[in-house]
Design a protein around this motif. Sequence first.
Motif, PDB file in Angstrom:
ATOM      1  N   VAL A 531       0.797  -1.076  -0.208  1.00 48.79           N
ATOM      2  CA  VAL A 531       0.082   0.090  -0.024  1.00 48.79           C
ATOM      3  C   VAL A 531       0.730   1.147   0.120  1.00 48.79           C
ATOM      4  CG1 VAL A 531      -1.569   1.235   1.428  1.00 48.79           C
ATOM      5  CG2 VAL A 531      -2.051  -1.145   1.119  1.00 48.79           C
ATOM      6  N   GLU A 532       1.778   1.287   0.798  1.00 49.31           N
ATOM      7  CA  GLU A 532       2.844   2.372   0.766  1.00 49.31           C
ATOM      8  C   GLU A 532       3.468   2.616  -0.343  1.00 49.31           C
ATOM      9  OE1 GLU A 532       6.894   3.239   2.950  1.00 49.31           O
ATOM     10  OE2 GLU A 532       5.711   2.040   4.007  1.00 49.31           O
ATOM     11  N   ASN A 533       3.843   1.598  -1.321  1.00 50.02           N
ATOM     12  CA  ASN A 533       4.420   1.750  -2.528  1.00 50.02           C
ATOM     13  C   ASN A 533       3.283   2.091  -3.489  1.00 50.02           C
ATOM     14  OD1 ASN A 533       6.630   0.862  -1.535  1.00 50.02           O
ATOM     15  ND2 ASN A 533       6.789  -1.306  -2.081  1.00 50.02           N
ATOM     16  N   LEU A 534       2.151   2.042  -3.388  1.00 47.34           N
ATOM     17  CA  LEU A 534       1.153   2.133  -4.331  1.00 47.34           C
ATOM     18  C   LEU A 534       0.436   3.483  -4.223  1.00 47.34           C
ATOM     19  CD1 LEU A 534      -0.332  -1.291  -4.685  1.00 47.34           C
ATOM     20  CD2 LEU A 534       0.863  -0.123  -6.601  1.00 47.34           C
ATOM     21  N   ILE A 535       1.064   4.155  -3.294  1.00 45.90           N
ATOM     22  CA  ILE A 535       0.341   5.583  -2.802  1.00 45.90           C
ATOM     23  C   ILE A 535       1.659   6.547  -2.893  1.00 45.90           C
ATOM     24  CG2 ILE A 535      -1.610   4.767  -1.597  1.00 45.90           C
ATOM     25  CD1 ILE A 535      -0.370   5.960   0.823  1.00 45.90           C
ATOM     26  N   ASP A 536       3.000   6.009  -3.252  1.00 43.65           N
ATOM     27  CA  ASP A 536       3.884   6.843  -3.150  1.00 43.65           C
ATOM     28  C   ASP A 536       3.846   7.688  -4.340  1.00 43.65           C
ATOM     29  OD1 ASP A 536       6.381   7.984  -3.093  1.00 43.65           O
ATOM     30  OD2 ASP A 536       7.653   6.259  -2.692  1.00 43.65           O
ATOM     31  N   SER A 537       4.058   9.062  -4.313  1.00 50.36           N
ATOM     32  CA  SER A 537       3.997   9.894  -5.677  1.00 50.36           C
ATOM     33  C   SER A 537       5.300  10.000  -6.317  1.00 50.36           C
ATOM     34  CB  SER A 537       3.356  11.346  -4.924  1.00 50.36           C
ATOM     35  OG  SER A 537       4.005  11.945  -4.119  1.00 50.36           O
ATOM     36  N   ALA A 538       6.198   9.522  -5.592  1.00 51.96           N
ATOM     37  CA  ALA A 538       7.471   9.471  -6.315  1.00 51.96           C
ATOM     38  C   ALA A 538       7.787   8.291  -7.031  1.00 51.96           C
ATOM     39  CB  ALA A 538       8.481   9.526  -5.033  1.00 51.96           C
ATOM     40  N   ARG A 539       6.810   7.355  -7.088  1.00 55.43           N
ATOM     41  CA  ARG A 539       6.951   6.222  -8.056  1.00 55.43           C
ATOM     42  C   ARG A 539       5.844   6.538  -9.200  1.00 55.43           C
ATOM     43  NH1 ARG A 539       8.584   1.277  -5.542  1.00 55.43           N
ATOM     44  NH2 ARG A 539       9.669   1.690  -3.364  1.00 55.43           N
ATOM     45  N   ASP A 540       5.552   5.597 -10.094  1.00 52.63           N
ATOM     46  CA  ASP A 540       4.968   5.945 -11.352  1.00 52.63           C
ATOM     47  C   ASP A 540       3.473   5.150 -10.773  1.00 52.63           C
ATOM     48  OD1 ASP A 540       3.636   6.180 -13.479  1.00 52.63           O
ATOM     49  OD2 ASP A 540       4.437   4.316 -14.500  1.00 52.63           O
ATOM     50  N   THR A 541       2.800   5.809  -9.940  1.00 55.23           N
ATOM     51  CA  THR A 541       1.608   5.292  -9.321  1.00 55.23           C
ATOM     52  C   THR A 541       0.256   6.136  -9.630  1.00 55.23           C
ATOM     53  OG1 THR A 541       1.860   7.014  -7.514  1.00 55.23           O
ATOM     54  CG2 THR A 541       2.751   4.841  -7.297  1.00 55.23           C
ATOM     55  N   ARG A 542      -0.725   5.901  -9.365  1.00 55.67           N
ATOM     56  CA  ARG A 542      -2.061   6.346  -9.793  1.00 55.67           C
ATOM     57  C   ARG A 542      -2.088   7.791  -9.154  1.00 55.67           C
ATOM     58  NH1 ARG A 542      -7.345   4.733 -10.704  1.00 55.67           N
ATOM     59  NH2 ARG A 542      -6.268   3.135 -12.041  1.00 55.67           N
ATOM     60  N   GLU A 592      -0.140  12.293  -0.430  1.00 55.36           N
ATOM     61  CA  GLU A 592      -0.325  10.857   0.098  1.00 55.36           C
ATOM     62  C   GLU A 592      -1.018  10.587   1.341  1.00 55.36           C
ATOM     63  OE1 GLU A 592       3.835  10.195   0.442  1.00 55.36           O
ATOM     64  OE2 GLU A 592       4.239  10.401  -1.686  1.00 55.36           O
ATOM     65  N   ASP A 593      -0.922  11.781   2.423  1.00 59.90           N
ATOM     66  CA  ASP A 593      -1.628  11.443   3.586  1.00 59.90           C
ATOM     67  C   ASP A 593      -3.227  11.388   3.571  1.00 59.90           C
ATOM     68  OD1 ASP A 593       0.829  11.903   4.934  1.00 59.90           O
ATOM     69  OD2 ASP A 593       0.587  13.823   5.194  1.00 59.90           O
ATOM     70  N   ILE A 594      -3.558  12.186   2.573  1.00 55.01           N
ATOM     71  CA  ILE A 594      -5.160  12.289   2.304  1.00 55.01           C
ATOM     72  C   ILE A 594      -5.639  10.786   1.430  1.00 55.01           C
ATOM     73  CG2 ILE A 594      -6.936  13.360   1.026  1.00 55.01           C
ATOM     74  CD1 ILE A 594      -5.105  15.907   1.280  1.00 55.01           C
ATOM     75  N   PHE A 595      -4.758  10.503   0.844  1.00 52.85           N
ATOM     76  CA  PHE A 595      -5.013   9.287   0.065  1.00 52.85           C
ATOM     77  C   PHE A 595      -5.054   8.142   0.826  1.00 52.85           C
ATOM     78  CE2 PHE A 595      -3.825   6.514  -4.013  1.00 52.85           C
ATOM     79  CZ  PHE A 595      -5.002   5.993  -4.073  1.00 52.85           C
TER      80      PHE A 595
END
Length: 608
Positions: A531-542, A592-595
């Motif tokens: 979950v942490e990786n998938l909401i990380d805005s530094a990665r190619d995430t949604r 990220e916090d809000i997500f």
Amino acid sequence: MGNSLCRNCTFLWAVLVGCLAATFGVVADDRPAEPAIAAGVDNAIVRVLHEQQVSIAPAAGDEDFLRRVYLDLAGTIPTSSDVTLFCLDANPDKRAELIERLLTSEGFAANWSAYLREVFLARATDMRARLAQTSFETWLKQQLAENRPWDETARAILTASGDVTQEGQTGFMFAHFGDASELAGETARIFLGIQISCANCHNHPYDSWKREQFHELAAFFPRVQVRQEMSTDRRTFIVASNDAEARRGRGMGDFSRVYATLDADRDGHLTRDEAAAQDRFLVERLFELGDADRDGMLTLEEAQEIRPPMNQPGRGTPEHYMPNLENPQERGTQMQPVFFVNSEAAEIGDTDLERREQLADFITSPDNPWFAKAFVNRMWTEMLGEGFFPLVDDMGPERTPVHAEALELLSQGFIDSGYDVQWLFRTIALTDAYQREMRYRDPAETMPPFAAASPTRLRADQLYNALTQVLGTNTFTARNVPRRQFGQFSPEVDVGRLAFSQLFGFDPSTPQSDLLGTIPQALLLMNSRQVENLIDSARDTRLRRLLSDFDNDEDALEELYLLVHSRQPTGDERTICLAHLEQVSDREEAFEDIFWSLLNSTEFLTKR
């Protein structure tokens, strides 16, 4: 002139049929019209609510209705663009048209096959039942995709035989390993909504069912055999019929007659080699029961001492015996197969398949009201959060439903439709009762339900679909679980989904008021590395793509709410989130916090 007259007559007849359909609530193929039945159900409910002076909630807004019906019919949440387009659509029939699209979607069959899988397997009495999970669910999905009538599906399940990993309909028989008593109790519970298992050992304490009636129902199943088969590359189990002993005249245990036919040289000592040409299962049974000194030979005296075995689940025995509770070592009383609802009976001499086919006839008959009511009540309960009975699988003549007239209308309509599954879902979804605003209702309240829809906890498959869609991933791994834990299934099966279901799954027959989240479930969503990786805005995430598309914070916030909650933020939510964005200097970190908070909210985990 004559042809023209015939054409005019045909046209006028078609118009007349259409008028009759509109007037009396039937369609040309004699199926009851869904809108008419839905209206009748609503009228019956509203009359009761008005009599009790209960305040009725207004219709849910488009955003709430859209998320609810997507979860119920397609098993997932709508996309943000789905929400925007639906809310902007001025078509007054858009809800009915959406219901129709979702009923024919692939998601409908996948969603409800996952639900029914758990209805049948959640209370399995043999842990090996999960070996058949994938094939059973695949088969159910095909039944739903083809809109097979519910009575045909029930019949296939009750009369199933074959390899449990290949013939999916065998899943129910395998789940209880052919145990006649377990199959009797679960057949009544699932297909009739009646709890008769209490009558296994004594007369039912609250209902009129007698102990004899339970064991008469079990007498439809004693010859079901479940045997293991091994090959060089896999292990599987076969559901079959064991009619061999009864067919050879040994239903009452006259094993000495069998011995006489097998002992060809009449030397009074039968070996396995002598009997090799006979039925292998029969020979093994004879030696198991009769070779008292275990010398590998069977004497006539030993054969004469053989007594018919008591019930042996999974082995397949000629008849079912009601145990003598005062002397459990006795064989008990032999029972004739009799259906407890209407006393319809099968013959003692009938084969296994004949018995199960007759039971399927008795259960699915339009004259048996409990078959339709059980399915209607179960699906209504799942979609509205509450049912016509306090417990979804505890109906019966001694139970009084709430809104009895509405239940009767739906059940009779379901019967008249030919047990059309899509007809039932369409009718329920078209009711005002289903489309009302959600309100929490205290289970202790004595007021009748359905004045508002009730919030319900998402099932594991629904939550998994919503989570993967929101996070923009094809799979989500709840934990590292070896594939062999889930038995045999094809390589394309989503092991992540199975592991997630193991963590978040629950018996769908459990009342919503009894469902509570667990600490492992909360920890997975709160601090899972994935979950942490998938909401990380530094990665190619949604989230990264969303923030790139929307430079304005308010626009990005609105899009994030549409993505996760399928609605726009309220005024208070907007104020709180914008204040957090202002307080946190890093825009990406703040979002990220809000997500994260939206994913971990109760709203995301429930159907509103």
